[in-house]
Design a protein around this motif. Sequence first.
Motif, PDB file in Angstrom:
ATOM      1  N   PHE A 188       0.673  -1.027   0.499  1.00 32.73           N
ATOM      2  CA  PHE A 188      -0.318   0.153   0.101  1.00 32.73           C
ATOM      3  C   PHE A 188       1.291   1.090   0.114  1.00 32.73           C
ATOM      4  N   GLU A 189       0.385   2.083  -1.397  1.00 34.11           N
ATOM      5  CA  GLU A 189       1.581   3.717  -1.206  1.00 34.11           C
ATOM      6  C   GLU A 189       0.822   3.848  -1.661  1.00 34.11           C
ATOM      7  N   VAL A 190       1.214   5.399  -1.283  1.00 33.68           N
ATOM      8  CA  VAL A 190       0.436   6.536  -2.445  1.00 33.68           C
ATOM      9  C   VAL A 190       0.264   7.975  -1.827  1.00 33.68           C
ATOM     10  N   THR A 191       1.042   8.666  -3.232  1.00 36.94           N
ATOM     11  CA  THR A 191       1.002  10.379  -3.505  1.00 36.94           C
ATOM     12  C   THR A 191       0.017  11.240  -3.364  1.00 36.94           C
ATOM     13  N   LEU A 192       0.300  12.090  -2.606  1.00 32.07           N
ATOM     14  CA  LEU A 192      -0.616  13.860  -2.111  1.00 32.07           C
ATOM     15  C   LEU A 192       0.738  14.250  -1.930  1.00 32.07           C
ATOM     16  N   ASP A 193      -0.244  15.843  -1.321  1.00 26.88           N
ATOM     17  CA  ASP A 193       0.487  16.510  -0.767  1.00 26.88           C
ATOM     18  C   ASP A 193       0.304  17.318  -0.035  1.00 26.88           C
ATOM     19  N   MET A 194       0.435  16.460   1.590  1.00 26.24           N
ATOM     20  CA  MET A 194      -0.076  16.656   2.423  1.00 26.24           C
ATOM     21  C   MET A 194      -0.022  17.823   3.626  1.00 26.24           C
ATOM     22  N   ASP A 195       1.571  17.852   2.907  1.00 27.28           N
ATOM     23  CA  ASP A 195       2.121  19.818   3.463  1.00 27.28           C
ATOM     24  C   ASP A 195       1.363  20.953   2.581  1.00 27.28           C
ATOM     25  N   SER A 196       1.076  20.757   2.172  1.00 22.55           N
ATOM     26  CA  SER A 196       0.243  21.664   1.038  1.00 22.55           C
ATOM     27  C   SER A 196       1.782  22.735   0.844  1.00 22.55           C
ATOM     28  N   ASP A 197       3.030  22.171   0.260  1.00 31.16           N
ATOM     29  CA  ASP A 197       3.688  22.708  -0.312  1.00 31.16           C
ATOM     30  C   ASP A 197       4.079  22.950  -1.897  1.00 31.16           C
ATOM     31  N   GLY A 198       3.034  22.373  -2.495  1.00 31.80           N
ATOM     32  CA  GLY A 198       2.946  22.241  -3.529  1.00 31.80           C
ATOM     33  C   GLY A 198       4.004  20.665  -4.621  1.00 31.80           C
ATOM     34  N   ARG A 199       4.520  20.074  -3.450  1.00 30.15           N
ATOM     35  CA  ARG A 199       5.045  19.077  -4.433  1.00 30.15           C
ATOM     36  C   ARG A 199       4.748  18.020  -3.035  1.00 30.15           C
ATOM     37  N   MET A 200       4.440  16.457  -4.067  1.00 28.88           N
ATOM     38  CA  MET A 200       3.888  15.428  -3.778  1.00 28.88           C
ATOM     39  C   MET A 200       5.031  14.638  -2.700  1.00 28.88           C
ATOM     40  N   ASP A 201       4.200  14.516  -1.887  1.00 32.21           N
ATOM     41  CA  ASP A 201       4.804  13.598  -0.694  1.00 32.21           C
ATOM     42  C   ASP A 201       4.524  12.071  -0.464  1.00 32.21           C
ATOM     43  N   ARG A 202       4.684  11.406  -0.226  1.00 27.08           N
ATOM     44  CA  ARG A 202       4.729   9.609  -0.148  1.00 27.08           C
ATOM     45  C   ARG A 202       3.799   9.278   1.335  1.00 27.08           C
ATOM     46  N   ALA A 203       3.586   8.608   0.801  1.00 29.19           N
ATOM     47  CA  ALA A 203       2.727   7.324   2.380  1.00 29.19           C
ATOM     48  C   ALA A 203       3.180   5.741   1.812  1.00 29.19           C
ATOM     49  N   ALA A 204       3.417   5.310   2.772  1.00 27.21           N
ATOM     50  CA  ALA A 204       3.671   3.840   2.702  1.00 27.21           C
ATOM     51  C   ALA A 204       3.023   3.146   4.069  1.00 27.21           C
ATOM     52  N   ILE A 205       2.129   2.166   3.826  1.00 27.96           N
ATOM     53  CA  ILE A 205       2.131   0.779   5.379  1.00 27.96           C
ATOM     54  C   ILE A 205       3.410   0.304   4.956  1.00 27.96           C
ATOM     55  N   ALA A 206       3.876  -0.711   6.033  1.00 30.08           N
ATOM     56  CA  ALA A 206       4.997  -1.861   5.380  1.00 30.08           C
ATOM     57  C   ALA A 206       4.200  -2.551   6.508  1.00 30.08           C
ATOM     58  N   ALA A 207       4.449  -3.668   6.989  1.00 25.71           N
ATOM     59  CA  ALA A 207       4.983  -5.391   8.079  1.00 25.71           C
ATOM     60  C   ALA A 207       6.073  -4.751   8.844  1.00 25.71           C
ATOM     61  N   ASP A 208       6.084  -4.880   9.883  1.00 24.43           N
ATOM     62  CA  ASP A 208       7.347  -4.341  10.775  1.00 24.43           C
ATOM     63  C   ASP A 208       7.566  -6.059  10.534  1.00 24.43           C
ATOM     64  N   PRO A 209       8.836  -6.272  10.645  1.00 22.29           N
ATOM     65  CA  PRO A 209       9.375  -7.819  10.189  1.00 22.29           C
ATOM     66  C   PRO A 209       9.901  -7.897  11.346  1.00 22.29           C
ATOM     67  N   ASP A 210       9.652  -7.696  12.670  1.00 21.18           N
ATOM     68  CA  ASP A 210       9.690  -8.332  14.129  1.00 21.18           C
ATOM     69  C   ASP A 210       8.426  -8.818  14.028  1.00 21.18           C
ATOM     70  N   SER A 211       7.484  -7.522  13.825  1.00 24.28           N
ATOM     71  CA  SER A 211       5.673  -8.017  14.594  1.00 24.28           C
ATOM     72  C   SER A 211       5.280  -8.392  13.897  1.00 24.28           C
ATOM     73  N   GLY A 212       5.452  -7.979  13.009  1.00 17.87           N
ATOM     74  CA  GLY A 212       4.320  -8.174  11.737  1.00 17.87           C
ATOM     75  C   GLY A 212       3.050  -7.401  11.837  1.00 17.87           C
ATOM     76  N   LEU A 213       2.924  -6.016  12.459  1.00 18.90           N
ATOM     77  CA  LEU A 213       2.217  -5.304  13.019  1.00 18.90           C
ATOM     78  C   LEU A 213       2.116  -3.752  11.542  1.00 18.90           C
ATOM     79  N   ALA A 214       1.247  -3.396  11.056  1.00 14.91           N
ATOM     80  CA  ALA A 214       1.332  -2.347  10.218  1.00 14.91           C
ATOM     81  C   ALA A 214       2.211  -0.680  10.664  1.00 14.91           C
ATOM     82  N   ASP A 215       2.606  -0.679   9.949  1.00 18.28           N
ATOM     83  CA  ASP A 215       3.963   0.904  10.286  1.00 18.28           C
ATOM     84  C   ASP A 215       3.797   1.308   9.082  1.00 18.28           C
ATOM     85  N   LEU A 216       2.951   2.870   9.104  1.00 18.73           N
ATOM     86  CA  LEU A 216       2.878   3.991   8.334  1.00 18.73           C
ATOM     87  C   LEU A 216       4.181   4.833   7.797  1.00 18.73           C
TER      88      LEU A 216
END
Length: 197
Positions: A31-59
């Motif tokens: 899961f990955e998406v691009t968006l301008d979160m900080d409204s500076d005119g440049r695209m930012d990126r957010a991703a969900i990745a599973a923590d290799p130790d716990s298996g829980l979702a990290d943002l």
Amino acid sequence: MKAAFHLATLPWIAALAAAPLAARAQDEPPFEVTLDMDSDGRMDRAAIAADPDSGLADLLIYLAAGEGKLDPARKPDFVKKALTEDRILGLESSGKGSLVITSCFGCGASKSTEETLTVVYRRGKFLVGGYSRSWDWGEQEADGTVETTLGGCDINYLTGKATVSKDLEAGRPIKGKFKPVPLKDWSYEKRPNACEF
């Protein structure tokens, strides 16, 4: 959320669960998406990745890194470890710089919940701007019948307003004021009691 929505999403959830992991690129989070979160005119990126130790979702959030392929050596600007123990269903932009993360427990089974967390960037901080939860929970009774509990809550931390519904009734306001929660401090224990069933 109404039970009909759960039934409508079952085929989609089953298809997602059956999709082979090998079909996904090895070096990209599912899961990955691009968006301008900080409204500076440049695209930012957010991703969900599973923590290799716990298996829980990290943002993971990378500011000004939305164009092209992400340099694997680049460290994220913000990490929220163990965002949820539930299964991630979606990560998307609301179109106004808000990041929307949807997860589920049970995912359409007889005992299931679905949660949506909305993340915003305000005054240099990542905040939880909204949270919603719905449940469709069936408990088998001793006589073999099933008692089903339906309901949901919706909290807008930016406006300070919230609603809750039980069974299929219309939502009613939750008393109290709700303020944005810093994402670094967020846990599901911070949701109001009205979001429990």
